[in-house]
Write a protein that holds these residues in place. Sequence first.
Motif, short mmCIF file in Angstrom:
data_model
loop_
_atom_site.label_atom_id
_atom_site.label_comp_id
_atom_site.label_asym_id
_atom_site.label_seq_id
_atom_site.Cartn_x
_atom_site.Cartn_y
_atom_site.Cartn_z
N ASN A 63 -56.58 -129.82 49.34
CA ASN A 63 -58.00 -129.59 49.59
C ASN A 63 -58.65 -130.83 50.18
O ASN A 63 -59.43 -130.77 51.13
CB ASN A 63 -58.69 -129.18 48.29
CG ASN A 63 -60.02 -128.48 48.51
OD1 ASN A 63 -60.67 -128.05 47.57
ND2 ASN A 63 -60.45 -128.36 49.75
N THR A 97 -64.64 -121.62 43.00
CA THR A 97 -63.25 -121.62 43.45
C THR A 97 -62.57 -122.95 43.16
O THR A 97 -61.43 -123.01 42.69
CB THR A 97 -63.15 -121.31 44.95
OG1 THR A 97 -63.88 -120.11 45.24
CG2 THR A 97 -61.71 -121.13 45.38
N GLY A 157 -59.97 -123.18 40.31
CA GLY A 157 -58.69 -123.45 40.95
C GLY A 157 -58.00 -124.66 40.37
O GLY A 157 -56.80 -124.64 40.10
N SER A 173 -56.97 -123.83 36.78
CA SER A 173 -55.85 -122.89 36.79
C SER A 173 -54.54 -123.61 37.12
O SER A 173 -53.51 -123.38 36.48
CB SER A 173 -56.11 -121.78 37.82
OG SER A 173 -54.99 -120.92 37.93
N GLU A 174 -54.59 -124.51 38.11
CA GLU A 174 -53.37 -125.24 38.46
C GLU A 174 -52.95 -126.16 37.31
O GLU A 174 -51.75 -126.34 37.04
CB GLU A 174 -53.56 -126.07 39.73
CG GLU A 174 -52.28 -126.75 40.17
CD GLU A 174 -52.42 -127.54 41.46
OE1 GLU A 174 -51.43 -128.18 41.87
OE2 GLU A 174 -53.52 -127.52 42.05
N ASP A 223 -50.03 -123.29 39.32
CA ASP A 223 -50.19 -122.49 40.53
C ASP A 223 -51.39 -123.02 41.34
O ASP A 223 -52.53 -122.91 40.90
CB ASP A 223 -50.43 -121.02 40.16
CG ASP A 223 -50.55 -120.12 41.38
OD1 ASP A 223 -50.37 -120.62 42.51
OD2 ASP A 223 -50.84 -118.92 41.20
N THR A 241 -52.62 -121.86 44.17
CA THR A 241 -53.05 -120.86 45.16
C THR A 241 -54.56 -120.89 45.41
O THR A 241 -55.00 -120.90 46.57
CB THR A 241 -52.64 -119.44 44.70
OG1 THR A 241 -51.23 -119.39 44.55
CG2 THR A 241 -53.07 -118.42 45.75
N LEU A 242 -55.37 -120.91 44.35
CA LEU A 242 -56.82 -120.87 44.53
C LEU A 242 -57.33 -122.08 45.31
O LEU A 242 -58.19 -121.95 46.19
CB LEU A 242 -57.52 -120.80 43.17
CG LEU A 242 -57.53 -119.44 42.48
CD1 LEU A 242 -58.16 -119.55 41.09
CD2 LEU A 242 -58.28 -118.40 43.32
N VAL A 287 -56.45 -121.74 49.00
CA VAL A 287 -57.40 -120.83 49.65
C VAL A 287 -58.70 -121.56 49.95
O VAL A 287 -59.26 -121.45 51.04
CB VAL A 287 -57.66 -119.59 48.77
CG1 VAL A 287 -58.82 -118.78 49.33
CG2 VAL A 287 -56.41 -118.73 48.67
N LYS A 288 -59.20 -122.32 48.97
CA LYS A 288 -60.42 -123.10 49.17
C LYS A 288 -60.22 -124.13 50.28
O LYS A 288 -61.14 -124.39 51.08
CB LYS A 288 -60.83 -123.79 47.88
CG LYS A 288 -62.13 -124.59 47.98
CD LYS A 288 -62.49 -125.22 46.65
CE LYS A 288 -63.83 -125.92 46.72
NZ LYS A 288 -63.86 -127.04 47.67
N GLN A 312 -61.85 -132.46 40.89
CA GLN A 312 -60.70 -131.56 40.79
C GLN A 312 -59.56 -132.16 39.99
O GLN A 312 -58.93 -131.46 39.19
CB GLN A 312 -60.23 -131.17 42.20
CG GLN A 312 -61.18 -130.25 42.92
CD GLN A 312 -60.66 -129.81 44.28
OE1 GLN A 312 -59.58 -130.22 44.72
NE2 GLN A 312 -61.41 -128.97 44.95
N SER A 346 -68.77 -119.39 34.37
CA SER A 346 -68.66 -118.85 35.72
C SER A 346 -70.01 -118.36 36.22
O SER A 346 -70.39 -118.60 37.37
CB SER A 346 -67.64 -117.71 35.74
OG SER A 346 -67.58 -117.10 37.02
#
Length: 237
Positions: A7, A120, A124, A127-128, A133, A135-136, A139-140, A170, A193
Amino acid sequence: MIGPYVNGATVVAGSLAGAFLGSRMSRNLRERMPMVFGCASLGLGMAMVVKVQSLPPMVLALVLGSIFGELVHLETGIQKLATKARALIEKFAKPSGDLSHDEFLEKFVAIMVLFCVSGTGIFGAMSEGMTGDPTLLIVKAILDLFTSAIFAATLGYTVVTLVVPQFIIQTSLFFGAALIMPLTTPTMVADFSACGGLIMLATGFRICGIKQFPVANMIPSLFMVMPLSALWSRLLG
């Protein structure tokens, strides 16, 4: 850890490319694409807001967090840092765009929120950190590549400085996820959220030029919403 690096790299690449092109980029592209990004922020915000489970603590967190942000002049502080960053960078690079100082600050703060505290990016990174993972965040990263390029064509090389707070946030969430997530409940995550969604809505309005919400001053609410949601569930439970 992959997502934060990917990112960050796309923000740097997009910002440098956009600032280099500057006025050579189509005027229609420079003026109209931010409206599209603002529309996307509005849509993401609405998708996040509807996840709310406990409306009172979410609203209370937004109000208290915004009051705190106003009292400590958070947005003003960010604007001062942006001004210093712009002055420093423009000593070595030709300014891009013809925005006034106030217009520059309004757009800079809005995209800072979009890059650094979007749903996101936050989820994201968490989640990682929990699953491995990326992935999010990837995508961002794809979205940020184009967003940073378009805004940098107008705001100049200063946009590249946003990679610093984005990476710090992050990576902090990535490493803190294993500690934070076991302490949360689905309700707390949903309210978090939704609170972030309201800030994304305000950011979308600001980018589109509809209403200049003090989005940076709203950021502290993200730190308050989970504890308030937990307290609310405990009192009612």
